[in-house]
Design an enzyme around this catalytic site. Structure first.
Site, short mmCIF file in Angstrom:
data_model
loop_
_atom_site.label_atom_id
_atom_site.label_comp_id
_atom_site.label_asym_id
_atom_site.label_seq_id
_atom_site.Cartn_x
_atom_site.Cartn_y
_atom_site.Cartn_z
N ALA A 195 -0.99 -5.34 -1.69
CA ALA A 195 -0.60 -3.93 -1.58
C ALA A 195 -0.24 -3.44 -2.98
CB ALA A 195 0.62 -3.79 -0.67
N LYS A 196 -0.12 -2.16 -3.16
CA LYS A 196 0.38 -1.58 -4.41
C LYS A 196 0.88 -0.19 -4.11
CE LYS A 196 0.47 -2.76 -8.83
NZ LYS A 196 0.63 -4.13 -9.34
#
Ligand code: NAD
Length: 411
Positions: free
Chosen positions: A101-102
């Protein structure tokens, strides 16, 4: 080529080498969930300011999604998307039980007061709290955020869900952060470099190095290369660059930078044009700053024999081809800088165990993970007759694809 186009291109190449089913390929490329939120805060002067925040949760087949939160004026959806995808392959390469994720907020943190940053972080957490979690998505610091930001997220999240130190990593030690986390990415770069050099019958001791960037990652890389007898002949940061063919005294340089905030006026070397660092004469080049710094314009002039990608995405695909034709060995980012996420995993494990490891244990475990991953990448390179970058991509993509297929498609 932007980061998303480059990441997708590398992924598709790996999918072809793995002969991946086209439906699996498509499902791995499309993010699991994309979140966009508006965050409005009262500024210290009483006026209102609005900011847009993102979180891209790319894949969770192998475990909770994991990735940093960036505060930067240029945070945009495409870049967050690319970095989220890279996290999925990175966590799989080092075989920690996470997905990718980011996230980020489009803001200039230096233009906000500490109180304003705290309000912004808390509002962002309020909007995300149902979608992140110890078993769902575990944020960490990235550009423009730090241990304090993670402490605010922990506190805000805990108001809704009860005390939850494992909801973020990269926390202050007092709140359950891990010993060794601050140095982990740089230390991991060193273990990765040692594994690569040993594979070529070499070691850090006696080789020459050029290092771009002296922030969290670069300063640890420089310190540890110096400690191991490597000769650092050039370094740069945003304030300038220094060279010395006899080797720079890194502890003195770091002290000078700490005192003056700049590399200029350091008397242990000659100043040089920062752009020339990438094409400086050396055995090993380690970019530790920005993405996209090695391009088709400068790749032909690179003189290093090895490039260690400590930064995320420093090499354009076009530059990659030029470097490969020149016989330069590139150790890819999704492996080389994975020490940070590996020790984040150790931090999460310690929080869940409710037990703190000593620093020696953290560093020894990190070395094991980085060494095993290098051997796994080499095996993929042999199987698919490919570069180290494709060895790492095929390793990561294959692990995620297998997990996806084993979990099945039934709703
Ligand atoms: P940082 O902000 O602490 O340091 C960045 C450094 O780059 C600074 O020294 C800055 O002066 C320098 N820099 C900026 N522009 C430059 C330029 N034009 N020329 C030369 N130097 C320049 O960031 P960091 O945490 O050290 O991260 C560096 C890179 O490593 C980034 O690409 C980041 O995504 C990647 N990375 C960091 C971690 C981590 O744990 N910190 C983990 C994985 C990857």
């Amino acid at each position: 080529m932007n980061a998303l186009a480059a990441t997708n291109r590398n992924f598709r190449h790996a999918a072809r080498l793995l002969n991946l089913d086209s439906k699996v390929e498509k499902s791995l490329l499309i993010p699991f969930r994309e979140i966009k939120v508006e965050c409005t805060i009262p500024k210290d002067d009483g006026s209102l300011a609005s900011f847009v925040g993102f979180r891209v949760q790319h894949d969770n087949a192998r475990g909770p999604m994991k990735g940093g939160i960036r505060f930067h004026p240029e945070v945009d959806h495409d870049e967050v998307n690319a970095l989220a995808q890279l996290m999925t392959w990175k966590t799989a390469v080092v075989n920690v039980p996470y997905g990718g994720a980011k996230g980020g907020i489009g803001c200039a943190p230096k233009e906000l007061s500490l109180r304003e940053l705290e309000r912004l972080t808390r509002i962002f957490t309020q909007k995300l709290h149902d979608l992140i979690g110890v078993r769902t998505d575990v944020p960490a610091p990235d550009m423009g955020t730090n241990a304090q930001t993670m402490a605010w997220i922990l506190d805000e999240y805990s108001k809704f869900h009860g005390y939850s130190p494992a909801v973020v990593t990269g926390k202050p030690i007092e709140l359950g952060g891990s010993l060794g986390r601050e140095a982990a990415t740089g230390r991991g770069v060193i273990f990765a470099t040692e594994a690569l050099l040993a594979d070529h019958g070499k070691s850090i001791n006696g080789l020459t190095f050029a290092i771009q960037g002296l922030g969290n990652v670069g300063s640890w890389v420089a310190r540890l290369v110096h400690e191991r007898g490597g000769k650092i002949v050039a370094v740069s940061d945003i304030t300038g660059a220094v060279k010395n063919p006899n080797g720079i005294d890194i502890p003195s340089l770091l002290e000078h930078k700490e005192e003056t905030g700049s590399l200029s006026s350091f008397d242990g070397g000659d100043s040089m044009n920062a752009k020339e660092l990438l094409v400086h004469e050396c055995d090993v080049l380690i970019p530790c700053a920005l993405g996209g710094v090695l391009t088709r314009e400068n790749a032909g002039d690179v003189k290093a024999k090895f490039i260690i990608e400590a930064a995320n995405h420093p090499t354009d695909p076009e530059a990659d081809e030029i470097l490969s034709k020149k016989g330069i060995v590139v150790l890819p980012d999704i492996y080389a800088n994975a020490g940070g996420v590996t020790v984040s995993y150790f931090e999460w494990v310690q929080n869940i165990q409710g037990f703190m490891w000593d620093e020696e244990k953290v560093n020894n475990e990190l070395k094991k993970y980085m060494t095993v991953a290098f051997n796994d990448i080499k095996n993929m390179c042999q199987t698919h007759e490919c570069s180290l970058r494709m060895g790492a991509f095929t390793l990561g993509v294959n692990r995620v694809a297998r997990a996806t297929l084993l979990r099945g498609w039934e709703a």
